[in-house]
Motif scaffolding. Sequence first.
Motif, PDB file in Angstrom:
ATOM      1  N   ILE A 137      20.132  97.543  46.186  1.00 11.05           N
ATOM      2  CA  ILE A 137      21.713  97.160  45.681  1.00 11.05           C
ATOM      3  C   ILE A 137      22.443  96.202  46.730  1.00 11.05           C
ATOM      4  CG2 ILE A 137      24.241  97.825  45.340  1.00 11.05           C
ATOM      5  CD1 ILE A 137      22.801 100.692  44.338  1.00 11.05           C
ATOM      6  N   TYR A 138      22.104  96.314  48.184  1.00 11.19           N
ATOM      7  CA  TYR A 138      22.827  95.351  48.912  1.00 11.19           C
ATOM      8  C   TYR A 138      21.865  94.150  49.177  1.00 11.19           C
ATOM      9  CZ  TYR A 138      26.819  98.878  49.844  1.00 11.19           C
ATOM     10  OH  TYR A 138      27.848  99.415  49.349  1.00 11.19           O
ATOM     11  N   GLY A 139      20.630  94.403  49.020  1.00  8.65           N
ATOM     12  CA  GLY A 139      19.855  93.242  49.143  1.00  8.65           C
ATOM     13  C   GLY A 139      19.998  92.169  48.048  1.00  8.65           C
ATOM     14  N   TRP A 140      20.258  92.960  46.520  1.00  6.98           N
ATOM     15  CA  TRP A 140      20.604  92.040  45.710  1.00  6.98           C
ATOM     16  C   TRP A 140      22.258  91.324  45.590  1.00  6.98           C
ATOM     17  CZ3 TRP A 140      17.909  90.625  41.577  1.00  6.98           C
ATOM     18  CH2 TRP A 140      18.759  89.871  40.310  1.00  6.98           C
ATOM     19  N   GLN A 141      22.723  92.098  46.276  1.00  2.00           N
ATOM     20  CA  GLN A 141      24.245  91.443  46.629  1.00  2.00           C
ATOM     21  C   GLN A 141      24.192  90.532  47.836  1.00  2.00           C
ATOM     22  OE1 GLN A 141      27.068  94.943  47.005  1.00  2.00           O
ATOM     23  NE2 GLN A 141      26.845  95.327  44.604  1.00  2.00           N
ATOM     24  N   GLN A 142      23.069  90.631  48.658  1.00  2.00           N
ATOM     25  CA  GLN A 142      23.102  89.701  49.944  1.00  2.00           C
ATOM     26  C   GLN A 142      23.994  90.112  50.886  1.00  2.00           C
ATOM     27  OE1 GLN A 142      22.624  85.622  48.480  1.00  2.00           O
ATOM     28  NE2 GLN A 142      20.434  86.049  47.362  1.00  2.00           N
ATOM     29  N   LEU A 153      12.587  95.647  51.744  1.00  2.00           N
ATOM     30  CA  LEU A 153      13.104  96.100  50.293  1.00  2.00           C
ATOM     31  C   LEU A 153      14.424  95.034  50.308  1.00  2.00           C
ATOM     32  CD1 LEU A 153      12.617  99.853  49.493  1.00  2.00           C
ATOM     33  CD2 LEU A 153      11.692  97.954  48.604  1.00  2.00           C
ATOM     34  N   PHE A 154      15.210  95.098  51.281  1.00  2.00           N
ATOM     35  CA  PHE A 154      16.680  94.333  51.242  1.00  2.00           C
ATOM     36  C   PHE A 154      16.058  92.687  51.092  1.00  2.00           C
ATOM     37  CE2 PHE A 154      19.638  91.601  53.517  1.00  2.00           C
ATOM     38  CZ  PHE A 154      20.791  92.101  52.896  1.00  2.00           C
TER      39      PHE A 154
END
Length: 92
Positions: free
Chosen positions: A15-20, A79-80
């Motif tokens: 989730i936070y990887g998608w949101q960077q 994953l991030f």
Amino acid sequence: MERLLIYGNIIGSLIYGWQQQALWLAVPFVSFAAFVIIHDRQLRLRIGPRHWPSEGFARFSMGTNLFVMLWNSFLNTVLFLAAGTARALAGL
């Protein structure tokens, strides 16, 4: 408890990887470090004054937990980065 940390950190990394949100990269390491310290302390309190055979088990458990902490921190970083790259490739 360990599985909750693993699955929560995997989902959070995606989730936070998608949101960077790069600050997330510290969360898996800190959460697993707290788990390792608390688990080791509980185990050593349970052992009590019986040192010889139980101390070896405590060391083995600590080593295993440290490996799990480092492996999951590495996995969550990968994953991030994969989720952030997927977002960048999607053009969002």
